[in-house]
Scaffold this active site. Structure first.
Site, PDB file in Angstrom:
ATOM      1  N   LYS A 609       5.751 -15.643  -1.124  1.00  0.00           N
ATOM      2  CA  LYS A 609       4.683 -14.158  -0.468  1.00  0.00           C
ATOM      3  C   LYS A 609       4.898 -13.832   0.751  1.00  0.00           C
ATOM      4  O   LYS A 609       5.376 -12.889   1.680  1.00  0.00           O
ATOM      5  CB  LYS A 609       3.501 -14.783  -0.161  1.00  0.00           C
ATOM      6  N   THR A 610       6.839 -13.694   0.649  1.00  0.00           N
ATOM      7  CA  THR A 610       7.706 -13.223   1.826  1.00  0.00           C
ATOM      8  C   THR A 610       8.249 -11.220   0.876  1.00  0.00           C
ATOM      9  O   THR A 610       9.227 -10.947   1.355  1.00  0.00           O
ATOM     10  CB  THR A 610       8.800 -13.401   1.844  1.00  0.00           C
ATOM     11  N   TYR A 814       7.931   0.321  -2.000  1.00  0.00           N
ATOM     12  CA  TYR A 814       8.911   1.305  -3.093  1.00  0.00           C
ATOM     13  C   TYR A 814       8.848   0.731  -4.695  1.00  0.00           C
ATOM     14  O   TYR A 814       8.547  -0.749  -4.371  1.00  0.00           O
ATOM     15  CB  TYR A 814       9.779   0.805  -2.587  1.00  0.00           C
ATOM     16  N   ARG A 832      -1.375  -6.785  -2.919  1.00  0.00           N
ATOM     17  CA  ARG A 832      -2.644  -6.267  -3.672  1.00  0.00           C
ATOM     18  C   ARG A 832      -3.033  -5.516  -1.782  1.00  0.00           C
ATOM     19  O   ARG A 832      -2.387  -5.545  -0.691  1.00  0.00           O
ATOM     20  CB  ARG A 832      -3.420  -7.758  -2.733  1.00  0.00           C
TER      21      ARG A 832
END
Ligand SMILES: Nc1ncnc2c1ncn2[C@@H]1O[C@H](COP(=O)(O)OS(=O)(=O)O)[C@@H](OP(=O)(O)O)[C@H]1O
Length: 875
Positions: A609-610, A814, A832
């Site tokens: 999650k980075t 991006y 999300r």
């Protein structure tokens, strides 16, 4: 199994005399003196217990009633009971975190300090080594040393007041930490330790003798005067000491006695000390060293006195005509076995057979084959390949299985008492590096549970060999006894019989027997024919061991040894896959060498999650970078270094990196992979470094508070019950032991303790191979991130990512430009839309992570690694 030693031709008569005199001089038991070794090719008869034994050819007979080696032996064997109850084995386990500290006078790598370190390692104990310039600072916060060793007496007695105080305070505060000091060719005339002085005693030494009894003796037994293999260095002898007791005497040639080892039992200042007047390369000092470390650590480094011995005799039917066993050799082997059994409970040679070669020798040798089969029940037997073919050379697993089945049929026909579950492989092929078809075929045909190899991690240095478990087969380290397939005659032994004797009488073989709780040796059939050097070697080695140690030797079936080995050394269970292409020997027994040249050279390791998926996508846009092959089996990520996939073996991983067409190889295309869970798993840096020591490790660091929330949202999206039923705040603050909540809490919070995980990576990778990417910048300005990253990856053709990426209003991130139509963005699960984090959670997590972030910045700074902007702002 075949290894070659090029023998030197020496004049036999002198050697014979010298070795007989040595044998006699050592006053070895009657049995050994009575046994006549075959000293040259003409003198090929045998005297056992005084009589010449020439047995007439035994009839070839099958004994259908010979049983398999039953569990009965295992039950009788004391090994299991002993290991279960032994305080030694408990200590073995508890020594995991405790260490020995070596304080070296000169530098850490000097050969003397290394010799001490090697002895410690060979006994599977841990150590640290320091040059000791600033001991107070060094000892601060290091509470795990249970013994301190100085490699120089001179350095020890001349320690500065500050350093001395630091050492004595440490020894007292850490409770009963002792000090061991070696004199390394040095004299100490004026010492600031009033109770000790010494002077130089030059090498006119006739003999050395242990003072017996003395308090440190446990493993060591007083075997009398030592006159052989004496050290070349002069002795430091202690001539003025009070409150200490001698533990070693040196007798000069002119008949004077000196003290060459001292014990201070700590009555004065509660610190026990042992001083040795010579170095660890003298075998007797090395032996006493093992007792000294046990005594000075109050038993923490004490090892059990029991040892288990297994001697494999490989390829009993394999060998050129003229060097194979005759029936007389078989009888001699049985006699030798009887001698060994007097000192080793349950001992039997373990014979490995390749049935194809049965009865393919000279007539006398065929009688030898028959004698082996006739006496089958007196040995243990293990299966081998039918024609001694290396398993990795079989075209298919079916052919490999068929070969093993032939062997099994031979064993059944010949009624061989097969030891259950044990086999070895010709030339170690397929064991390590692991060749999965061998493991599968072994399981299927023989139900193998234990094997041995010398190749893990590498053949050399021998003292670092380890065990591992793969596919439920326990692989135990095998040791070398100095005999190889082509070691046939004393007179051609490399380095001469003197060298063999040195190994037996205190040298390498003796060390191997004292250091290893479980000793498994591989020998070959020709070592028992010809000059019968194996019998000579083992009978003498065991006798010498008995004379100088209190070690109790026994034998047990391999399945027992396997279980006991991993009970003693549970840390070794997990294998470590190294790149077979980096070891010549491994390369020769690995069929997939093309693949091991073709592994990733950069890995995005996470954390989750980075932005790891985005970075991976951006990298793949570069013409020089190629991601791993996609696989339905693993979805998005390979995750090889995580437990489940790692157990599938190296070949499994290599399939993700298929050979690149030669035109692309010339353009130096680099493979990469990303698996976001690698970052925070404890074993992964070690595993990755073992296989890919030169890989660039890419770590993305984003605000850990946001990362935690992103994971919570991710799990909510995947309908994790705790995420559905509890708020984020409840999950991160929950102190109840609900398993599901705890699990979610752990995955939200733990990876974000970045510094803890980073330090582990830095233990294995030099900072020049660690690249930190700012996760926030990766979202805000990926074009700049990719420009910087290419420089760090030392790419020649820098790609301008403004040509490739642009901000996508709809996605809010991006995305990849397309010539026509919409941008290509990451899927719905990345980037999300969810409500902002509540203030209480944010405050709670900010406070929680603050100390970790402060430390993280310090570590990044100290290693000159990039510091993310969000971290600068928060600390
Ligand atoms: N270009 C682009 N597009 C979409 N998302 C982007 C992008 N760049 C970075 N991010 C951030 O990446 C977060 C997902 O991180 P990972 O890819 O590492 O997630 S995973 O661990 O592989 O599941 C994702 O987290 P969430 O916002 O919680 O979905 C984003 O914050």
């Amino acid at each position: 199994m075949t290894k070659t030693c090029s023998p030197h031709r020496l004049i036999i008569s002198g050697l014979v005399l010298s070795y007989i005199s040595l044998t006699v001089f050592l006053a070895i038991t009657n049995d050994i003196n009575a046994y006549k070794w075959k000293l040259n090719d003409d003198n090929n008869y045998w005297i056992v217990n005084g009589s010449i034994l020439r047995q007439t050819s035994p009839k070839y007979r099958y004994n259908h009633r010979l049983p398999l080696i039953s569990d009965g032996i295992a039950r009788k064997n004391p090994l299991q009971l002993l290991l279960l109850s032994s305080s030694d084995s408990r200590k073995q386990r508890s020594t995991k975190k405790v260490k020995i500290l070596i304080i070296s006078r000169r530098n850490k790598l000097n050969s003397f300090a290394k010799g001490i370190a090697t002895a410690i390692e060979a006994n599977k104990l841990d150590y640290s080594i320091t040059v000791g310039d600033n001991l107070p600072q060094y000892l601060l916060n290091r509470r795990h040393f249970k013994l301190i060793i100085f490699d120089s007496l001179k350095y020890y007695v001349n320690l500065s007041q500050r350093n001395k105080l630091a050492v004595t305070t440490y020894c007292k505060e850490q409770k009963r930490v002792g000090i061991l000091v070696f004199a390394n060719n040095e004299s100490v005339h004026h010492t600031n330790i009033p109770i000790l002085s010494s002077n130089q005693f030059l090498p006119d030494v006739a003999s050395v003798r242990i003072k017996s009894p003395n308090p440190i003796l446990r493993l060591t037994r007083d075997g009398g005067n030592v006159t052989h293999n004496l050290p070349n260095r002069p002795w430091t002898v202690f001539n003025n000491y009070t409150h200490m007791q001698p533990i070693l005497y040196i007798n000069s040639k002119n008949g004077q006695q000196y003290v060459g080892g001292l014990l201070d039992d700590g009555k004065d200042d509660n610190i026990k000390r042992v001083f040795f007047g010579n170095c660890i390369d003298f075998w007797l000092i090395r032996l006493l060293f093992l007792d000294a470390i046990a005594y000075l650590s109050n038993g923490v480094f004490q090892r059990q006195l029991s040892r288990w011995l297994q001697v494999d005799v490989d390829d009993v039917f394999v060998g050129k005509k003229g060097i194979r066993m005759t029936d007389e050799d078989v009888n001699a082997m049985l006699k030798g076995q009887e001698m060994i059994r007097k000192n080793v409970d349950n001992f039997k040679f373990m014979l490995g057979f390749s049935g194809h070669y049965f009865m393919k020798g000279l007539p006398t040798e065929n009688r030898g084959d028959i004698a082996l089969i006739s006496n089958a029940s007196k040995f243990w037997w293990f299966c081998h390949m039918w024609k001694h073919t290396k398993p990795h050379l079989f075209q298919t697993t079916e052919l490999l299985i068929a070969d093993m089945e032939r062997s099994r049929n031979f064993a059944t026909r010949s009624n061989l008492p097969i030891v259950p579950g044990y086999s070895v492989s010709p030339h170690h092929s397929g064991i390590y590096p692991a060749y999965e078809p061998l493991y599968n075929a072994w399981k299927r045909v023989w139900n193998i549970t234990v094997t041995t190899t010398e190749e893990y991690h590498h053949l050399n240095p021998a003292h670092k060999r380890k065990g591992f478990i793969h596919k439920n087969i326990q692989v135990l380290p095998r040791q070398t006894c100095g005999l190889f397939t082509k070691t046939l005659h004393f007179k051609t032994y490399p380095g001469g019989i003197k060298r063999l004797n040195q190994s037996i009488f205190g040298g390498e073989l003796f060390r191997t027997l004292t250091d290893n709780i479980i000793c498994i040796f591989m020998t070959h059939m020709p070592n028992y024919a010809n000059d019968r050097m194996a019998i000579y070697t083992f009978v003498h080695a065991i006798d010498f061991l008995k004379r100088w140690t209190n070690i109790k030797l026994s034998s047990a079936p391999p399945s027992e040894l396997g279980q006991s080995y991993f009970r003693l050394y549970p840390d070794e269970k997990d294998p470590l896959w190294l790149n077979p292409c980096t070891d010549k020997r491994h390369k020769a027994i690995w069929p997939f060498v093309q693949g091991c040249k073709q592994l990733p050279s950069m890995i995005i390791v996470g954390p989750q999650k980075t932005g790891t998926t985005a970075l991976s996508l951006y990298l793949s846009l570069h013409p020089k970078f190629k991601p791993n092959k996609a696989s339905k089996r693993t979805f998005e990520e390979v995750q090889f270094f995580n437990d489940n996939n790692y157990r599938k073996g190296l070949k499994w991983y290599m399939e993700f990196f298929p050979p690149i067409e030669s035109s692309l190889v010339e353009q130096s295309i680099r493979y990469f992979e990303k698996s976001a869970t690698y970052y925070d798993r404890a074993l992964i840096p070690k595993r990755m470094n073992a296989l890919l020591p030169d890989v660039d490790v890419i770590i993305i660091l984003s605000d850990p508070v946001k990362r935690a929330y992103s994971w919570y949202q991710h799990m909510k999206n995947h309908s994790h019950p705790a995420a559905l039923n509890y708020s984020f705040y409840d999950v991160i603050t929950n102190k109840k032991q609900d398993r599901l909540i705890k699990q979610l809490q752990d995955r939200c919070i733990r990876p974000g303790k970045y510094v803890i995980h980073l330090e582990r990576w830095l233990d294995y990778y030099h900072p020049s191979h660690v690249i930190i990417v700012d996760g926030k910048q990766l979202i805000d300005d990926p074009i700049q991130v990719m420009a910087d990253l290419q420089i760090k990856l030392k790419v020649n053709d820098i790609l301008d990512y403004s040509m490739k990426l642009q901000f996508d209003q709809r996605k809010g991130y991006y995305c990849v430009k397309r010539e026509r139509g919409r941008n290509k963005c990451l899927g719905r699960s990345k980037g999300r839309k969810y409500p902002p984090m509540d203030k209480d959670s944010e405050m709670y997590l900010r406070n929680f992570y603050r100390p970790y972030n402060i430390k993280l910045k310090e570590v990044l700074e100290s290693r000159s690694l990039a510091i993310p902007t969000w971290l600068k702002e928060q600390t």
